[in-house]
Enzyme design. Structure first.
Site, PDB file in Angstrom:
ATOM      1  N   ASP A  40       6.079   0.344   2.547  1.00  0.00           N
ATOM      2  CA  ASP A  40       6.409  -0.869   3.289  1.00  0.00           C
ATOM      3  C   ASP A  40       6.065  -2.092   2.444  1.00  0.00           C
ATOM      4  OD1 ASP A  40       3.651  -0.856   3.358  1.00  0.00           O
ATOM      5  OD2 ASP A  40       3.526  -0.254   5.465  1.00  0.00           O
ATOM      6  N   TYR A  88      -4.915   0.374   9.668  1.00  0.00           N
ATOM      7  CA  TYR A  88      -5.962   0.954   8.824  1.00  0.00           C
ATOM      8  C   TYR A  88      -7.350   0.671   9.383  1.00  0.00           C
ATOM      9  CZ  TYR A  88      -2.687   2.345   5.200  1.00  0.00           C
ATOM     10  OH  TYR A  88      -1.682   2.962   4.510  1.00  0.00           O
ATOM     11  N   GLU A 127       6.368   9.755   2.068  1.00  0.00           N
ATOM     12  CA  GLU A 127       5.939   8.400   1.687  1.00  0.00           C
ATOM     13  C   GLU A 127       4.773   8.462   0.701  1.00  0.00           C
ATOM     14  OE1 GLU A 127       5.036   4.082   3.797  1.00  0.00           O
ATOM     15  OE2 GLU A 127       4.677   5.918   4.927  1.00  0.00           O
ATOM     16  N   ASP A 146       0.800  -1.229   0.000  1.00  0.00           N
ATOM     17  CA  ASP A 146       0.000   0.000   0.000  1.00  0.00           C
ATOM     18  C   ASP A 146       0.830   1.274   0.000  1.00  0.00           C
ATOM     19  OD1 ASP A 146       0.669  -0.054   2.876  1.00  0.00           O
ATOM     20  OD2 ASP A 146      -0.849   1.526   3.004  1.00  0.00           O
TER      21      ASP A 146
END
Length: 531
Positions: free
Chosen positions: A84, A230, A502, A81
């Site tokens: 990572d 999440y 990120e 996602d």
């Protein structure tokens, strides 16, 4: 506009992860075709599993090819996602939903830019994973990989040796948000593929979407109680409404419309992977004859006639209803009001017009999922859909009259901000323009490709040798859009600052639609791009 990236040089930059940016010229007027192509290319760099022969991001290799094996299921494929090496099903499904919506709303623009095949491929890669993850009528795998262990490690996905722990929701441990989002994603993807000569994929998508909606609705429970990462903060009602709206559009099955009539509510004015209450239960009146437009069914369901319309559904009121229904409606800090104000009251300050100095945008700044200003892109996507279906008439939000052309203008300003029209004169998309982030927070991009450095790079070596260096990443993750600047328009290009450096799939997924909308409005400037 001209395509300022020569194909050969661009292929070299993508394929070899080279630092040479000689093929990337300085910014002038935004090249939306080029930005759209790169924003879609990003998803190939996020792929998990065995990569296809036509993979264009060639610094990546096969990874996580045994995912699911511990429980006898096939959970290969899908997307990492962010920076990572974990696959999170909830935001992945939201990304598939947005990509599919873009393919439906802006098909002609995406096709003219030569990107429709690639966009369909990006949707398909995520949708196949969601199909595999729904292993029974009451089971959906929602995560692959131990997030805590993964975040303690800095290694390429090709070297990954952290636990590939499996997480799932079931009848006894439900998560209606995750199941509802997956249902919406597959219904949206079905609409993208339903007219293909081979109906196999479309049939699978629709059947799984129906099944997931029934699972989410019949075994209601919040993902908050069963998720490791999440988690949802808005409850599951918005995902159930979101799924029902997509399923109604896909099937015209009255039961989904009845569900929407009987399950209204929600007051959040944000649109994110975990918030989809925008306009639900709210009323908007238009000074033109246009249908009321919303993300889902953003209107009180009082109309007698239901028809296809902007976004997902459109409820057309008769003249008397349009005149009287919303006269006294006070819409609290609506997305459209907040965002269009900055276009209406444009003081030409470098940043205020482009990205809001709004606490609503920053309220998750200290939450487990770090947010920054460019995370407003989901709302930007929402406004792009609205702008596509409305003329420059006025929308009444209680006491506030807003010109819809101002909403479109505000949306374009945000796209342009991301592409370089900002105080730093830099693009926040890797590989777009000559000045862009070089040290993004991304494991695979920050360590030499397994093809260039074929030995294993361990977790410890990654953190000691590659994470802390101030050198540019050895692989440029073309198309990756980072979290962006802070509230003062400062950006340090620091690999260790994940909140701002990120990229994520759901940032890029939202940008695809917003960029396509900007491309649509740049009449005559759509250029086919080859990467």
């Amino acid at each position: 506009m001209k395509v300022w990236v020569l194909m050969a040089l661009m292929c070299a930059a993508v394929g070899l992860g080279a630092h040479d940016s000689g093929g990337i010229s300085g910014l002038s007027a935004p090249n939306y075709s080029d930005a759209l192509a790169k924003s879609i290319l990003f998803f190939e760099g996020q792929r998990s599993g065995r990569l296809p022969a036509n993979q264009r991001v060639t610094w990546r290799g096969n990874s996580a090819v045994y995912d699911g094996q511990a429980e006898g299921v096939n959970l290969t494929g899908g997307y990492y996602d962010a920076g990572d090496n974990v696959k999170f099903g909830f935001p992945m499904a939201f990304s598939v939903s947005l990509l599919s919506w873009s393919a439906l709303e802006f098909r002609d623009e995406v096709s003219a830019a030569g990107q429709l095949l690639y966009l369909r491929s990006a949707i398909q890669w995520g949708a196949y994973f969601l199909l595999r993850a729904h292993t029974s009528p009451t089971t959906l795998y929602t995560q692959v990989g131990d997030g805590n262990a993964d975040h303690q490690c800095w290694e390429r996905p090709e070297d990954m040796d952290t636990p590939r722990t499996l997480y799932k929701i079931t009848a006894s441990s439900p998560g209606s948000e995750a199941a509802g989002e997956a249902a919406a994603a597959l219904a949206a993807a079905y609409l993208v593929f339903k007219d293909d000569p081979d109906k196999t994929l479309a049939t699978q998508l629709l059947a799984a979407s129906r099944s997931l909606f029934d699972f989410a609705n019949n075994y209601r429970g919040s993902f908050q109680s069963s998720c490791p990462f999440y988690c949802s903060y808005s409850g599951y009602q918005d995902e159930l409404q979101w799924a029902a709206a997509w399923l109604y559009r896909a099937t015209r099955d009255r039961k989904y419309f009845d569900y929407l009539q009987n399950n209204q509510g929600g007051s959040s004015n944000t649109f994110r992977w975990q918030f989809k209450h925008v306009q639900l239960g709210q009323q908007v009146s238009w000074s033109s004859d246009a249908c009321n437009t919303g993300v889902l069914v953003g209107w009180k369901v009082r109309a007698a006639k239901l028809q296809e319309g902007p976004g997902l559904l459109c409820l057309r009121r008769d003249a008397q209803q349009r005149q009287h229904a919303d006269t006294h409606n006070s819409w609290r800090a609506s997305v459209y009001k907040r965002y269009s104000q900055y276009a209406v009251h444009d003081d030409h300050s470098p940043a205020a017009v482009h990205l809001l100095k709004d606490p609503e945008v920053f309220k998750h700044q200290r939450s487990p999922v770090q947010w920054s200003k460019i995370h407003a892109r989901s709302d930007q996507f929402l406004r792009s859909i609205t702008g596509r279906h409305t003329s420059c008439s006025h929308m009444s939000l209680g006491f506030c009259q807003i010109a819809l052309c101002n909403i479109r203008h505000a949306c374009d300003l945000q796209v342009d901000y991301i592409l370089g029209e900002n105080p730093l004169a830099m693009s926040y998309m890797v590989g777009y323009g000559s000045k862009f982030p070089r040290r993004i927070h991304h494991r695979g991009a920050s360590i030499p490709s397994i093809k260039a450095l074929p030995r294993k790079v361990t977790c410890v070596e990654g953190f000691s040798s590659w994470f802390p260096t101030t050198n540019s990443n050895p692989n440029y993750h073309i198309g990756a859009i980072v979290g962006g600047p802070d509230e003062n328009d400062k950006f340090n290009d620091d690999r260790g600052d994940s909140a701002h450096s990120e990229p994520t799939t759901y940032i890029n997924a939202a940008f695809v639609g917003a960029c396509a909308a900007a491309l649509r409005r740049s009449v005559g400037n759509i250029t086919s791009v080859t990467i």
